[in-house]
Write an enzyme that holds these catalytic residues in place. Sequence first.
Site, short mmCIF file in Angstrom:
data_model
loop_
_atom_site.label_atom_id
_atom_site.label_comp_id
_atom_site.label_asym_id
_atom_site.label_seq_id
_atom_site.Cartn_x
_atom_site.Cartn_y
_atom_site.Cartn_z
N ASP A 196 4.37 -0.08 -6.99
CA ASP A 196 3.09 -0.37 -7.64
C ASP A 196 1.99 0.43 -6.97
O ASP A 196 0.84 0.38 -7.39
CB ASP A 196 2.78 -1.87 -7.55
CG ASP A 196 1.62 -2.28 -8.46
OD1 ASP A 196 1.57 -1.81 -9.61
OD2 ASP A 196 0.77 -3.06 -8.01
N ARG A 213 0.83 -1.19 0.00
CA ARG A 213 0.00 0.00 0.00
C ARG A 213 0.87 1.24 0.00
O ARG A 213 1.92 1.30 0.66
CB ARG A 213 -0.93 0.01 1.21
CG ARG A 213 -1.92 -1.14 1.26
CD ARG A 213 -2.72 -1.31 -0.02
NE ARG A 213 -3.52 -0.16 -0.33
CZ ARG A 213 -4.80 0.00 0.03
NH1 ARG A 213 -5.39 -0.94 0.73
NH2 ARG A 213 -5.47 1.06 -0.32
N GLU A 233 -1.87 8.11 -4.60
CA GLU A 233 -2.35 7.73 -5.92
C GLU A 233 -3.83 8.02 -6.10
O GLU A 233 -4.29 8.38 -7.18
CB GLU A 233 -2.10 6.25 -6.16
CG GLU A 233 -2.81 5.35 -5.19
CD GLU A 233 -2.29 3.93 -5.25
OE1 GLU A 233 -2.72 3.12 -4.44
OE2 GLU A 233 -1.45 3.65 -6.11
N HIS A 248 -1.12 -0.20 -9.61
CA HIS A 248 -1.97 -1.28 -9.08
C HIS A 248 -2.00 -2.48 -10.01
O HIS A 248 -3.02 -3.13 -10.19
CB HIS A 248 -3.40 -0.78 -8.86
CG HIS A 248 -3.63 -0.12 -7.54
ND1 HIS A 248 -3.50 -0.77 -6.34
CD2 HIS A 248 -3.98 1.16 -7.25
CE1 HIS A 248 -3.77 0.08 -5.36
NE2 HIS A 248 -4.05 1.24 -5.88
#
Length: 330
Positions: free
Chosen positions: A258, A234, A263, A295
């Site tokens: 990622d 996260r 975000e 993601h």
Amino acid sequence: MKVGVFSCKSYDREFFNNRNHNYGYELEFLDCALTPETALLTKPFDAISVFVDDIVNREVLDTLKESGIHHIALRCSGFNNIDLEYAKEIGIGVSRVPRYSPESVAEHTIALILALDRRLFKAYSRVVDNNFELEGLLGFNLANKKIGVIGTGAIGQALIKILLGFGCRVLCNDINPSDQIKSLGCDYVSLQDLIKNADVITLHCPLTAESQHLIDHEAVQNMKDGVMLINTSRGGLVNTKALLAGLKSNKIGYLGIDMYEMESELLNHDLLCEKVDDDIYQRLATFPNVLITGHQGFFTRESMIQVTDTTLSNLQYFFAGKICAETFLN
């Protein structure tokens, strides 16, 4: 039963439609995220399904209650975007997908590590321009490197098994050490020791109030010079400003993420993370030793099948007046 599926993408439609023949729900797919402004759209439904960037705060929950919604089926494992205590207080059940192909995220983590290490994007760009020069493309062997894995749940364990195949020495940190991982010869160490000694640090723990900004300015300063930092968990686990400082000082030699801390500011909202201006993200993306994906870690066919089946099964439990101890949160 009618179910509203928020934050729906074309692949959600594909997998839900393909798997729904076992359940027979009337599914309505909504492209928009669930927010205070869109919460009234829930009125026609018996239950709803949401994803990581949907907002399920007190205001939204009050609207859901007024609309007659009694269950929210999360299509993810994390639930920091929902006020779980208030949902329980007003009688709205919440379920999630605690496990979905941990190998998918583990393998994406390896992809980030290798792409950064061997500078694959830079190499590809050169070859496309008929430039076969190797200058500036020097990498390192993963064999015998110390890899620090923070979080040894299902994803962390899948990653560790891959890393051991590369011949890495794995340093682990978790509040609940795994006997299985110990049996593989991996050492559990303190977070401070892991940060200090690892050549590569990769995060695989949930985002909570306690773990937010687990990687902060102090942590970055205590890392090895030129460390590789990977986050496929996260975004809020790391302080983005600390990452920028580490990149500027060359303390962080490689960064693969990622998940970006804010975000959801680029999409909707992230309730747990403090405000970070978008220009910080823009600055982060300019570094040649930074690789960002959006993601994508979970996004494999096997993972999508498991997410869809678990979500539909959770709804089946709810409509039957039952609960599943593994997947229901309240």
